[in-house]
Enzyme design. Structure first.
Site, PDB file in Angstrom:
ATOM      1  N   GLY A  11      -0.148  10.282 -36.178  1.00 44.48           N
ATOM      2  CA  GLY A  11       0.393   9.054 -35.564  1.00 44.48           C
ATOM      3  C   GLY A  11       0.670   8.000 -36.620  1.00 44.48           C
ATOM      4  O   GLY A  11       0.540   6.800 -36.368  1.00 44.48           O
ATOM      5  N   GLY A  14       2.897   4.851 -35.982  1.00 44.93           N
ATOM      6  CA  GLY A  14       2.526   3.923 -34.913  1.00 44.93           C
ATOM      7  C   GLY A  14       2.017   2.600 -35.463  1.00 44.93           C
ATOM      8  O   GLY A  14       2.071   2.338 -36.672  1.00 44.93           O
ATOM      9  N   ARG A  39       7.582  12.159 -35.190  1.00 49.95           N
ATOM     10  CA  ARG A  39       8.958  11.869 -35.612  1.00 49.95           C
ATOM     11  C   ARG A  39       9.361  12.742 -36.794  1.00 49.95           C
ATOM     12  O   ARG A  39       8.516  13.056 -37.639  1.00 49.95           O
ATOM     13  CB  ARG A  39       9.085  10.407 -36.072  1.00 49.95           C
ATOM     14  CG  ARG A  39       8.911   9.417 -34.943  1.00 49.95           C
ATOM     15  CD  ARG A  39       8.452   8.096 -35.520  1.00 49.95           C
ATOM     16  NE  ARG A  39       7.595   7.433 -34.553  1.00 49.95           N
ATOM     17  CZ  ARG A  39       7.879   6.259 -34.005  1.00 49.95           C
ATOM     18  NH1 ARG A  39       8.942   5.603 -34.374  1.00 49.95           N
ATOM     19  NH2 ARG A  39       7.064   5.726 -33.116  1.00 49.95           N
ATOM     20  N   TYR A 145      -5.829   5.900 -19.689  1.00 50.72           N
ATOM     21  CA  TYR A 145      -6.062   5.666 -21.123  1.00 50.72           C
ATOM     22  C   TYR A 145      -7.558   5.410 -21.369  1.00 50.72           C
ATOM     23  O   TYR A 145      -8.177   6.025 -22.248  1.00 50.72           O
ATOM     24  CB  TYR A 145      -5.216   4.464 -21.554  1.00 50.72           C
ATOM     25  CG  TYR A 145      -5.444   3.954 -22.954  1.00 50.72           C
ATOM     26  CD1 TYR A 145      -5.112   4.711 -24.057  1.00 50.72           C
ATOM     27  CD2 TYR A 145      -5.961   2.669 -23.161  1.00 50.72           C
ATOM     28  CE1 TYR A 145      -5.293   4.222 -25.350  1.00 50.72           C
ATOM     29  CE2 TYR A 145      -6.137   2.166 -24.435  1.00 50.72           C
ATOM     30  CZ  TYR A 145      -5.806   2.949 -25.526  1.00 50.72           C
ATOM     31  OH  TYR A 145      -5.987   2.447 -26.793  1.00 50.72           O
TER      32      TYR A 145
HETATM   33  C1  AKB Z   1      -3.564  -1.340 -25.020  1.00 52.36           C
HETATM   34  O1  AKB Z   1      -3.233  -2.475 -24.635  1.00 52.36           O
HETATM   35  O2  AKB Z   1      -3.425  -0.311 -24.341  1.00 52.36           O
HETATM   36  C2  AKB Z   1      -4.222  -1.213 -26.371  1.00 52.36           C
HETATM   37  C3  AKB Z   1      -5.705  -1.244 -26.291  1.00 52.36           C
HETATM   38  C4  AKB Z   1      -6.412  -2.452 -25.854  1.00 52.36           C
HETATM   39  O3  AKB Z   1      -6.324  -0.269 -26.605  1.00 52.36           O
HETATM   40  N1  AKB Z   1      -3.760  -2.247 -27.248  1.00 52.36           N
END
Ligand code: AKB
Length: 328
Positions: A11, A14, A39, A145
């Site tokens: 990554g 990024g 990429r 996430y």
């Molecule tokens: C997001 O906003 O998803 C990230 C994080 C807080 O891990 N910047």
């Protein structure tokens, strides 16, 4: 690190990778830091050092690169962030989890010396304390996430405990940098606002004006990462991921600070990212990082804002392209 050691960064194009690769190359030498990303080479600036296209979901390719280049350390940064993750939850889980497991497995099999993997304040959820959320506070994330980061932390601790793998991790807050755009996160407004302030003097914010979130300026984030990786293993009491804090502010406070240096009009139009932001703590207690490896942030809201604007001004002056364009 001694002169035999080779770092591979996934990554690398990024937000964190762009900056971390530069600093690692300055510190350890250009040829010893292998940048990789999904990429292809013509989409990136390979001239600055070794670069390979790598899909980190391809464990065979990963292992081939690690063995052929004698890699000893991996910084595994490839990930889908919180807002993009909600658009494709299973895809985000797949990329975030499977890539981490691939890296941990290759590191175990090839007996790598160290792995770094970023976690996030997104591991916390609405039931976690809002103020000074502690290292061991309740972890019940509501985004895919956050779920992937929480599970990843357990895997890191597992690999350390079961296999002795020296894997280290930080729970980054929202990261703010001038040389790389954020992408697909909930905290991205704190980067976008600077570009729009310099370019147009106007910003429409997708979070409400009183939404306070933990943030960190990139030079502090990079310094924290190197400091953690350099810390003697016996000093580390956390093998999941360390809480890390910098500056907590609201969009209104950031806009007011920018306004002391540059005219900026801000309006607010909250979207789906508001509910993600509302589920996260407003501030983080990072005492454990301070105790174990001496962490302390250097930038506050005022100094970060001044530094951002100064650097974006320079950037705009030296480039014919739009300030709003991604560096990638
Ligand atoms: C997001 O906003 O998803 C990230 C994080 C807080 O891990 N910047």
């Amino acid at each position: 690190m001694n002169h035999q050691e080779i770092i591979l960064v996934t990554g690398a194009c990024g937000q964190i990778g762009t900056e971390l690769v530069k600093v690692l190359r300055d510190k350890y030498g250009r040829e010893r830091v292998i940048a990789t990303d999904i990429r292809s080479i013509d989409e990136t600036s390979s001239a600055e050092g070794p670069y390979f296209r790598l899909d980190v979901l391809d464990t065979h390719e990963l292992q081939k690169l690690v063995t052929s280049l004698n890699v000893t350390h991996i910084y595994h940064l490839a990930a889908v962030l919180s807002a993009n993750g909600e658009k494709n939850p299973l895809g985000a889980w797949d990329l975030n989890m499977q890539s981490l497991l691939n890296v941990l497995e290759v590191a175990r099999m090839e007996k790598l010396q160290q792995v770094f993997w970023p976690s996030s304040i997104a591991v916390f959820g609405p039931e976690s304390p809002k103020q000074l959320c502690g290292q061991y506070a309740l972890i019940e994330p509501t985004t895919v996430y956050g779920v992937s980061k929480a599970a990843g932390e357990h895997w890191c601790r597992y690999y350390h405990k079961q296999y002795g793998l020296d894997v280290r991790s930080l729970r980054y807050p929202g990261l703010i940098s001038h040389s790389a755009q954020a992408g697909g996160g909930t905290t991205d407004y704190a980067v976008d606002i600077f570009h729009q302030a310099v370019g147009k003097g106007y910003y429409e914010c997708y979070l409400g004006e009183q939404t306070r979130l933990p943030m960190l300026y990139m030079p502090d984030a990079v310094r924290a990462t190197l400091q953690l990786m350099d810390a003697p293993a016996e000093n580390l009491s956390i093998r999941s991921s360390y809480n890390l804090a910098g500056i907590s502010f609201t969009p209104a406070e950031l806009a007011a600070q920018i306004n002391t240096l540059l005219p900026l009009t801000i309006t607010y139009q909250p979207d789906m990212r508001q509910s993600i932001a509302d589920s996260w703590p407003e501030s983080i207690d990072d005492q454990q990082a301070a105790n174990d490896w001496g962490w302390a942030p250097a930038y506050d809201l005022k100094s970060m804002t001044a530094d951002m604007l100064q650097n974006l001004g320079n950037y705009e002056g030296s480039s014919s392209s739009s300030i709003g364009m991604s560096k990638h």
